[in-house]
Design a protein around this motif. Structure first.
Motif, PDB file in Angstrom:
ATOM      1  N   HIS A   3      -4.708   1.666  -5.267  1.00 17.77           N
ATOM      2  CA  HIS A   3      -5.143   1.762  -6.615  1.00 17.77           C
ATOM      3  C   HIS A   3      -5.048   0.908  -7.749  1.00 17.77           C
ATOM      4  O   HIS A   3      -5.236   0.706  -9.196  1.00 17.77           O
ATOM      5  CB  HIS A   3      -3.055   2.346  -7.227  1.00 17.77           C
ATOM      6  CG  HIS A   3      -2.957   3.295  -6.494  1.00 17.77           C
ATOM      7  ND1 HIS A   3      -3.652   4.266  -6.048  1.00 17.77           N
ATOM      8  CD2 HIS A   3      -2.110   3.597  -5.571  1.00 17.77           C
ATOM      9  CE1 HIS A   3      -2.741   5.488  -5.066  1.00 17.77           C
ATOM     10  NE2 HIS A   3      -1.708   4.483  -4.688  1.00 17.77           N
TER      11      HIS A   3
ATOM     12  N   GLU B  25       2.734   4.449  -4.809  1.00 17.30           N
ATOM     13  CA  GLU B  25       2.012   5.207  -5.077  1.00 17.30           C
ATOM     14  C   GLU B  25       1.291   4.458  -6.456  1.00 17.30           C
ATOM     15  O   GLU B  25       1.995   3.737  -7.217  1.00 17.30           O
ATOM     16  CB  GLU B  25       2.384   6.613  -6.547  1.00 17.30           C
ATOM     17  CG  GLU B  25       3.205   7.575  -4.456  1.00 17.30           C
ATOM     18  CD  GLU B  25       1.980   8.346  -4.068  1.00 17.30           C
ATOM     19  OE1 GLU B  25       0.848   7.994  -4.807  1.00 17.30           O
ATOM     20  OE2 GLU B  25       1.990   7.987  -2.572  1.00 17.30           O
ATOM     21  N   ARG B  26       0.416   5.089  -7.862  1.00 17.11           N
ATOM     22  CA  ARG B  26       0.177   4.461  -8.736  1.00 17.11           C
ATOM     23  C   ARG B  26       0.719   4.350  -9.583  1.00 17.11           C
ATOM     24  O   ARG B  26       1.672   3.578 -10.619  1.00 17.11           O
ATOM     25  CB  ARG B  26      -1.798   5.416  -9.151  1.00 17.11           C
ATOM     26  CG  ARG B  26      -2.735   4.653  -9.937  1.00 17.11           C
ATOM     27  CD  ARG B  26      -2.033   5.318 -10.842  1.00 17.11           C
ATOM     28  NE  ARG B  26      -2.614   4.818 -12.262  1.00 17.11           N
ATOM     29  CZ  ARG B  26      -2.554   4.984 -13.339  1.00 17.11           C
ATOM     30  NH1 ARG B  26      -1.004   4.560 -14.369  1.00 17.11           N
ATOM     31  NH2 ARG B  26      -3.232   4.858 -14.725  1.00 17.11           N
ATOM     32  N   ASP B  27       1.188   5.710 -10.131  1.00 14.01           N
ATOM     33  CA  ASP B  27       2.586   5.402 -11.210  1.00 14.01           C
ATOM     34  C   ASP B  27       3.898   4.969 -11.379  1.00 14.01           C
ATOM     35  O   ASP B  27       4.519   4.506 -12.075  1.00 14.01           O
ATOM     36  CB  ASP B  27       2.494   7.028 -11.309  1.00 14.01           C
ATOM     37  CG  ASP B  27       1.535   8.435 -12.124  1.00 14.01           C
ATOM     38  OD1 ASP B  27       0.393   7.260 -12.502  1.00 14.01           O
ATOM     39  OD2 ASP B  27       1.450   9.055 -11.919  1.00 14.01           O
TER      40      ASP B  27
ATOM     41  N   LYS C  88       0.817  -1.660  -0.114  1.00 15.18           N
ATOM     42  CA  LYS C  88       0.399  -0.371  -0.027  1.00 15.18           C
ATOM     43  C   LYS C  88       0.741   1.087   0.182  1.00 15.18           C
ATOM     44  O   LYS C  88       0.427   2.216   0.107  1.00 15.18           O
ATOM     45  CB  LYS C  88      -0.857  -0.004   0.967  1.00 15.18           C
ATOM     46  CG  LYS C  88      -1.826  -1.015   0.892  1.00 15.18           C
ATOM     47  CD  LYS C  88      -3.310  -1.144   2.281  1.00 15.18           C
ATOM     48  CE  LYS C  88      -4.020  -1.899   2.075  1.00 15.18           C
ATOM     49  NZ  LYS C  88      -4.846  -2.579   3.529  1.00 15.18           N
TER      50      LYS C  88
ATOM     51  N   GLU D   2      -8.046  -0.746  -8.662  1.00 17.96           N
ATOM     52  CA  GLU D   2      -8.921  -1.045  -9.794  1.00 17.96           C
ATOM     53  C   GLU D   2      -8.518   0.418 -10.987  1.00 17.96           C
ATOM     54  O   GLU D   2      -9.174   0.292 -11.951  1.00 17.96           O
ATOM     55  CB  GLU D   2      -9.904  -0.056  -9.013  1.00 17.96           C
ATOM     56  CG  GLU D   2     -11.137  -0.008  -9.918  1.00 17.96           C
ATOM     57  CD  GLU D   2     -12.471  -2.035 -10.666  1.00 17.96           C
ATOM     58  OE1 GLU D   2     -12.737  -1.501 -11.663  1.00 17.96           O
ATOM     59  OE2 GLU D   2     -11.156  -2.464 -10.509  1.00 17.96           O
ATOM     60  N   ASP D   3      -8.021   1.289 -10.622  1.00 25.56           N
ATOM     61  CA  ASP D   3      -7.544   2.042 -11.264  1.00 25.56           C
ATOM     62  C   ASP D   3      -6.350   1.090 -12.630  1.00 25.56           C
ATOM     63  O   ASP D   3      -7.090   1.721 -13.458  1.00 25.56           O
ATOM     64  CB  ASP D   3      -6.919   3.081 -10.321  1.00 25.56           C
ATOM     65  CG  ASP D   3      -6.368   4.211 -11.699  1.00 25.56           C
ATOM     66  OD1 ASP D   3      -6.688   4.888 -12.948  1.00 25.56           O
ATOM     67  OD2 ASP D   3      -5.572   5.311 -11.437  1.00 25.56           O
ATOM     68  N   LEU D   4      -5.654   1.271 -11.924  1.00 29.31           N
ATOM     69  CA  LEU D   4      -4.367   0.276 -12.863  1.00 29.31           C
ATOM     70  C   LEU D   4      -5.564  -0.669 -13.225  1.00 29.31           C
ATOM     71  O   LEU D   4      -4.736  -1.226 -14.931  1.00 29.31           O
ATOM     72  CB  LEU D   4      -3.515  -0.175 -12.437  1.00 29.31           C
ATOM     73  CG  LEU D   4      -2.746   0.750 -11.425  1.00 29.31           C
ATOM     74  CD1 LEU D   4      -1.758   0.089 -10.573  1.00 29.31           C
ATOM     75  CD2 LEU D   4      -2.088   1.312 -12.406  1.00 29.31           C
TER      76      LEU D   4
ATOM     77  N   ASP E 297       2.589   1.268 -11.608  1.00 30.30           N
ATOM     78  CA  ASP E 297       2.712   1.683 -13.916  1.00 30.30           C
ATOM     79  C   ASP E 297       4.027   1.930 -14.188  1.00 30.30           C
ATOM     80  O   ASP E 297       4.063   0.083 -14.997  1.00 30.30           O
ATOM     81  CB  ASP E 297       2.318   2.615 -14.022  1.00 30.30           C
ATOM     82  CG  ASP E 297       1.824   2.857 -15.554  1.00 30.30           C
ATOM     83  OD1 ASP E 297       0.983   1.607 -16.247  1.00 30.30           O
ATOM     84  OD2 ASP E 297       2.227   3.074 -16.193  1.00 30.30           O
TER      85      ASP E 297
ATOM     86  N   SER F   5      -2.521  -3.171  -3.260  1.00 29.56           N
ATOM     87  CA  SER F   5      -3.176  -1.546  -3.389  1.00 29.56           C
ATOM     88  C   SER F   5      -4.607  -0.814  -3.311  1.00 29.56           C
ATOM     89  O   SER F   5      -4.606  -2.024  -4.242  1.00 29.56           O
ATOM     90  CB  SER F   5      -2.355  -0.967  -4.196  1.00 29.56           C
ATOM     91  OG  SER F   5      -2.472  -0.107  -4.614  1.00 29.56           O
TER      92      SER F   5
END
Length: 226
Positions: free
Chosen positions: A109, A79-81, A76, A111-113, A84, A107
């Motif tokens: 993030h 970060e999202r980026d 957790k 669902e966004d990923l 990625d 994480s």
């Protein structure tokens, strides 16, 4: 920050565990390391969670070190980026799989990923999106358009590159296993596309051919019902 000497010592420890026979087996599956995963997990257990050390191990680019990083990191905390970028750098199958299953799934993030990766033009990145979709089908299907997922699988799985095809096939099987209302269509898609129909399967293992996979797991589940 973890001291560079600690990273160097761990790299030396991993190098000492290198087994040519293990490397030979791993390389047949696209992985470039020869460290026994049980021994790797023992090192991780000794180190416990160390997020900064995990980042430095990842930055070495060494496959065994990256696997160790994924075992000692704090999922957790990324970060999202950052996730990625890590996914796009994780080109060996084992690092890719551990990153998705041990880190991204935990994480905030995820669902966004999932949405971003599933639509990515890179089939290896897209396969990660489909792996996350399969996880949602199994654990939290609310909000997913399962008929639309089956539409995409039906249209694209047959000609998808290997790793993407495998991930889409897993999603197809999961839909058929977990959602009785879509089972007949999932089985029909699998039978018509014949993806992995002739995949060599060891004795006592379930074939990845979706119709066989679906029917076998459903049969086992029904046997467990009193």
């Amino acid at each position: 920050m973890a001291e560079k000497t600690v990273v160097a010592e761990l790299l030396a420890e991993l190098a000492a565990l290198e087994d040519p026979k293990a490397r030979e087996v791993n390389e047949r599956h696209g992985d470039d390391h020869g460290v026994n995963l049980g021994k790797l997990r023992a090192i991780a257990k000794r180190l416990k969670t160390q997020q900064e050390l995990a980042r430095e191990l990842w930055d070495t680019g060494d496959t065994a070190a990256r696997l160790l990083a994924l075992l000692v990191c704090r999922p957790k905390a990324f970060e999202r980026d950052e996730l990625d970028a890590m996914l796009r750098a994780a080109r060996t199958p084992k690092v890719h799989d551990w990153l998705v299953n041990y880190v991204v799934k935990k994480s905030p993030h995820a669902e966004d990923l999932r949405l971003a990766w599933t639509a990515d033009r890179d089939p290896v990145v897209a396969s990660a999106g489909w792996a996350l979709t399969t996880d949602r089908v199994a654990r939290k299907p609310e909000g997913l358009d399962l008929p639309a997922l089956l539409d995409v699988i039906e249209a694209e799985m047959k000609d998808a590159p290997d790793r993407l095809q495998w991930a889409m096939n897993h999603c197809l099987a999961q839909i058929g296993i977990d959602h009785a209302e879509h089972r007949a269509r999932a089985v029909d898609i699998g039978e018509r596309l014949e993806v992995l129909k002739d995949y060599p399967t060891p004795p006592n293992c379930t074939s990845p051919f979706a119709p066989t996979w679906i029917n076998e797991i459903v049969r086992r589940q029904e046997q467990l019902v009193p």
